[in-house]
Design an enzyme around this catalytic site. Structure first.
Site, PDB file in Angstrom:
ATOM      1  N   THR A   1       6.199  11.354   1.569  1.00 46.36           N
ATOM      2  CA  THR A   1       6.090  11.965   0.241  1.00 46.36           C
ATOM      3  C   THR A   1       7.455  12.258  -0.368  1.00 46.36           C
ATOM      4  OG1 THR A   1       4.005  12.960   0.837  1.00 46.36           O
ATOM      5  CG2 THR A   1       5.162  13.988  -0.975  1.00 46.36           C
TER       6      THR A   1
ATOM      7  N   ASP B   1       4.289   5.003   4.191  1.00 51.07           N
ATOM      8  CA  ASP B   1       3.524   6.239   4.278  1.00 51.07           C
ATOM      9  C   ASP B   1       3.345   6.408   5.782  1.00 51.07           C
ATOM     10  OD1 ASP B   1       1.008   7.840   2.528  1.00 51.07           O
ATOM     11  OD2 ASP B   1       1.093   7.893   4.714  1.00 51.07           O
ATOM     12  N   SER B   2       3.596   7.584   6.320  1.00 51.14           N
ATOM     13  CA  SER B   2       3.661   7.708   7.781  1.00 51.14           C
ATOM     14  C   SER B   2       2.315   7.490   8.466  1.00 51.14           C
ATOM     15  CB  SER B   2       4.259   9.050   8.184  1.00 51.14           C
ATOM     16  OG  SER B   2       3.327  10.087   8.058  1.00 51.14           O
TER      17      SER B   2
HETATM   18  N1  ASP Z   1       1.050  10.722   3.460  1.00 54.33           N
HETATM   19  C1  ASP Z   1       2.392  11.218   3.518  1.00 54.33           C
HETATM   20  C2  ASP Z   1       3.057  10.635   4.739  1.00 54.33           C
HETATM   21  O1  ASP Z   1       2.864  11.120   5.812  1.00 54.33           O
HETATM   22  C3  ASP Z   1       2.390  12.717   3.550  1.00 54.33           C
HETATM   23  C4  ASP Z   1       3.756  13.356   3.602  1.00 54.33           C
HETATM   24  O2  ASP Z   1       4.788  12.727   3.577  1.00 54.33           O
HETATM   25  O3  ASP Z   1       3.813  14.575   3.653  1.00 54.33           O
HETATM   26  O4  ASP Z   1       3.791   9.690   4.642  1.00 54.33           O
END
Ligand code: ASP
Length: 356
Positions: A30, A74-75
């Site tokens: 994010t 995106d992780s």
């Molecule tokens: N979906 C995002 C990720 O993990 C959430 C974040 O970065 O907080 O890449």
């Protein structure tokens, strides 16, 4: 004057070398995302987006270098192969940099931090993972503070050596041991907690380090392990679980099973259930017992219900998080050691991941 001019390049080189060198590794998350104009969903963007939004980076008195992953993730799409890439990159750049800051999505950050903690044996430099709940371009973003303080932590020294020779997570003013952290909240800035271990540092007006909880500097050289075996099944228990549901895991072709049990490590004592576990162990699987409770540890043998598990060779996971258990199993099963040694080492603290 002339002497000064002559000395200038030497002086600059000296200053450059005496300055702290930090490598920022941008994997995605994010922190660097923007809204897709077509769908409105958040999608990863390149590192320039981050640099433009944090002009303060220029004012830090460190040499910063950036390595950006391609593609940016995106992780939720994180994989053991990418962990191997990260570990290899750190190994390659180890002598050049004093510390590493990994920008990573918060969703699987605790898995990556745990995995790296096992892959980077005898780590003597900080590897700090951070990210944010709001993208860096948003006015109320938490990204700037997280990034700037993570850099400060990575640069902090104690008697000329790194203050934190560990893989850790910095988020919302707190520094956690990586393999003790869990993502706890999907909405608040306080996204992480470390339910069974003290935080390593806290950022207030000053940075306070809790040295009693920080791992000591290692005596040996860094050893990097990139072979991981992710063939793991998960058996989360609930009252009324059917034998079909249990057998689907115990009799599947996985090499290890993480069993999430009740309270201090208890399971049903139904005969069919214990037989399933026994058959799985006899078939060569390692079964690790961790608790569904957020805090506290598995204490095998405390109740009759877990005594039987202990007798049949189920491994005690003590107070390990699910993230630490999974990645520790991947790491140990990726080494050239037998199943008995994997089971034995699962009960030993290798990187401060459990309290036995
Ligand atoms: N979906 C995002 C990720 O993990 C959430 C974040 O970065 O907080 O890449």
């Amino acid at each position: 004057m002339r002497l000064l001019q002559l000395l200038r390049p030497t002086l600059l080189t000296f200053l450059r070398f005496s300055m702290v060198n930090i490598l920022i590794i941008y994997t995605g998350g994010t922190i660097g995302m923007v809204n897709d104009p077509k769908t409105g969903a958040l999608i990863p963007f390149n590192f320039k987006q981050i640099q433009q939004n944090v002009p303060e980076l220029e004012r830090l008195n460190y040499n910063l270098d950036v390595h950006s992953f391609d593609p940016i993730l995106d992780s939720s799409n994180m994989t053991p192969a990418i962990w191997a890439e990260l570990a290899s990159l750190i190994q390659l750049k180890y002598d050049e940099f004093d510390g590493f800051v990994i920008l990573h999505g918060s969703d699987t950050m605790a898995f990556t931090a745990s995995a790296l903690s096992f892959m980077l044996e005898n780590l003597s430099k900080p590897v700090v993972l951070t990210g944010s709940q709001l993208p860096i371009g948003e006015i109320r973003t938490d990204a700037k503070e997280n990034l700037i303080t993570a850099l400060e932590i990575a640069a902090t020294k104690n008697n000329g050596k790194a203050m934190i020779p560990e893989v850790c997570i910095y988020f919302d003013y707190q520094l956690f041991r990586g393999n003790r952290a869990i993502k706890y909240n999907a909405e608040k800035f306080e996204a992480f907690r470390s339910p069974n271990y003290n935080i390593l540092a806290e950022a207030g007006v000053t940075l306070s380090f809790f040295s009693n909880y920080i791992l000591p500097q290692p005596e040996k050289e860094l050893a990097v392990h990139i072979n991981l075996n992710p063939n793991i099944g998960v058996l989360k228990l609930y009252p009324g679980i059917s034998s079909q549901a249990v057998r689907a895991i115990t009799h599947s072709p996985v090499d290890a099973i993480i069993m999430e049990t009740f309270g201090s490590g208890n399971t049903t004592t139904a005969e069919w259930f214990l037989t399933c576990l026994q058959e799985a162990i006899a078939g060569g699987k390692v079964i690790v017992d961790i608790t569904q409770c957020l805090r506290g540890a598995v204490e095998m043998g405390m109740y009759q219900t877990s005594k039987k598990l202990q007798q049949m060779g189920v491994v005690c996971g003590f107070d390990m998080t699910f993230e630490a258990t999974t990645t520790k199993l991947m790491y140990l099963m990726g080494q050239k050691i037998g199943k008995e040694e994997v089971a034995r080492l699962m009960e030993v603290s290798l990187r401060g991941e459990l309290t036995a």
